[in-house]
Design a protein around this motif. Structure first.
Motif, short mmCIF file in Angstrom:
data_model
loop_
_atom_site.label_atom_id
_atom_site.label_comp_id
_atom_site.label_asym_id
_atom_site.label_seq_id
_atom_site.Cartn_x
_atom_site.Cartn_y
_atom_site.Cartn_z
N SER A 138 0.85 -1.19 0.00
CA SER A 138 0.00 0.00 0.00
C SER A 138 0.88 1.24 0.00
O SER A 138 2.00 1.21 0.50
N THR A 139 0.37 2.29 -0.62
CA THR A 139 1.06 3.58 -0.62
C THR A 139 0.02 4.67 -0.42
O THR A 139 -1.17 4.46 -0.67
N SER B 265 -6.53 7.40 2.60
CA SER B 265 -5.94 7.47 1.26
C SER B 265 -5.79 8.91 0.77
O SER B 265 -6.68 9.74 0.94
N THR B 266 -4.65 9.18 0.15
CA THR B 266 -4.41 10.49 -0.46
C THR B 266 -4.77 10.49 -1.94
O THR B 266 -4.65 11.52 -2.60
N PHE B 267 -5.22 9.36 -2.48
CA PHE B 267 -5.55 9.25 -3.90
C PHE B 267 -7.05 9.46 -4.10
O PHE B 267 -7.86 8.73 -3.53
N SER C 271 1.29 1.57 -14.48
CA SER C 271 2.48 1.02 -13.84
C SER C 271 2.74 1.67 -12.47
O SER C 271 3.59 1.22 -11.72
N ASP C 272 1.97 2.71 -12.15
CA ASP C 272 2.06 3.38 -10.85
C ASP C 272 1.07 2.69 -9.91
O ASP C 272 -0.11 3.04 -9.84
N VAL C 273 1.54 1.67 -9.20
CA VAL C 273 0.69 0.83 -8.36
C VAL C 273 0.53 1.47 -6.98
O VAL C 273 1.50 1.76 -6.30
N TYR C 274 -0.73 1.66 -6.58
CA TYR C 274 -1.05 2.25 -5.28
C TYR C 274 -1.20 1.19 -4.19
O TYR C 274 -0.78 1.40 -3.06
N ALA C 275 -1.84 0.07 -4.51
CA ALA C 275 -2.10 -0.95 -3.50
C ALA C 275 -2.30 -2.31 -4.16
O ALA C 275 -2.82 -2.39 -5.27
N VAL C 276 -1.90 -3.35 -3.45
CA VAL C 276 -2.12 -4.73 -3.87
C VAL C 276 -2.67 -5.49 -2.66
O VAL C 276 -2.13 -5.36 -1.55
N SER C 277 -3.72 -6.24 -2.86
CA SER C 277 -4.30 -7.01 -1.76
C SER C 277 -3.44 -8.22 -1.43
O SER C 277 -2.59 -8.63 -2.22
#
Length: 198
Positions: free
Chosen positions: A22-23, A53-55, A113-119
């Motif tokens: 997560s980012t 989240s900031t997104f 390609s800018d990944v914010y989160a992966v479960s």
């Protein structure tokens, strides 16, 4: 040229680690892990930390490194608003088989390609198993969001929103047709890219 770029993006996404990431405060709360699965050909849901989240928005994908289950990372929702906190997935929107190792990936809508989160990896199980209990989904402390899942045998304590059967309101209709078309293009692009690499 465009399809090659699309294929390279798909390949980059397909290599996203299967460990949860997560980012920017965006974390996928459900599905993920042994206690938060999806049911095959049923309404399912995705829950995330919208309070932290900031997104403001992102694209939602489903991935699996096992190409016998999913040949390429596939877009589920092209633009999801963060403030929704959860999204139901209509079973007609996504046709993936039973199996393990699935992950949900959230990315920048303009740069996949800018990944914010992966479960965490999760399983798609048969209907007979039933939905996970509501208590299995963590709570988003920043927005007091509670799981939108439901159990056929369990009950919820505290406030819970969404519909019975484990899903929040779903995206369907024209949006699903657009997403299905984009998923097909992405999968075809990934195949072209793979062939070009070989």
């Amino acid at each position: 040229m465009f399809s090659r770029a699309l294929a390279l993006t798909a390949l980059a996404l397909a290599r996203v680690s299967s460990a949860a990431t997560s980012t920017g405060g965006l974390t996928i709360l459900a599905p993920g892990g042994d206690s938060l699965w999806w049911l095959f050909q049923q309404p399912n849901n995705i829950v995330w930390t919208c309070g932290e989240s900031t997104f403001p928005q992102f694209t939602i994908w489903i991935n699996n490194s096992d190409v016998t289950l999913l040949t390429a990372i596939t877009a589920i929702i092209s633009v999801e608003q963060n403030f929704n906190c959860n999204q139901g997935i209509d079973p007609n929107l996504l046709n993936v088989p039973l199996g393990t190792g699935y992950t949900i990936v959230m990315t920048n809508i303009n740069n996949s390609s800018d990944v914010y989160a992966v479960s965490d990896p999760f399983e798609i199980k048969p209907l007979a198993i039933g939905y996970p209990p509501v208590s299995a989904t963590p709570v988003d402390q920043g927005s007091a969001t509670v799981s939108k899942g439901a159990s056929s045998t369990g009950s919820s304590t505290g406030s819970s929103t969404g519909t019975a059967g484990g899903a929040a309101p779903t995206k369907s209709g024209a949006a699903s047709r657009v997403l299905a078309a984009s998923s097909g293009v992405l999968a075809a692009g990934a195949l072209v890219g793979l062939l070009a690499v070989v």
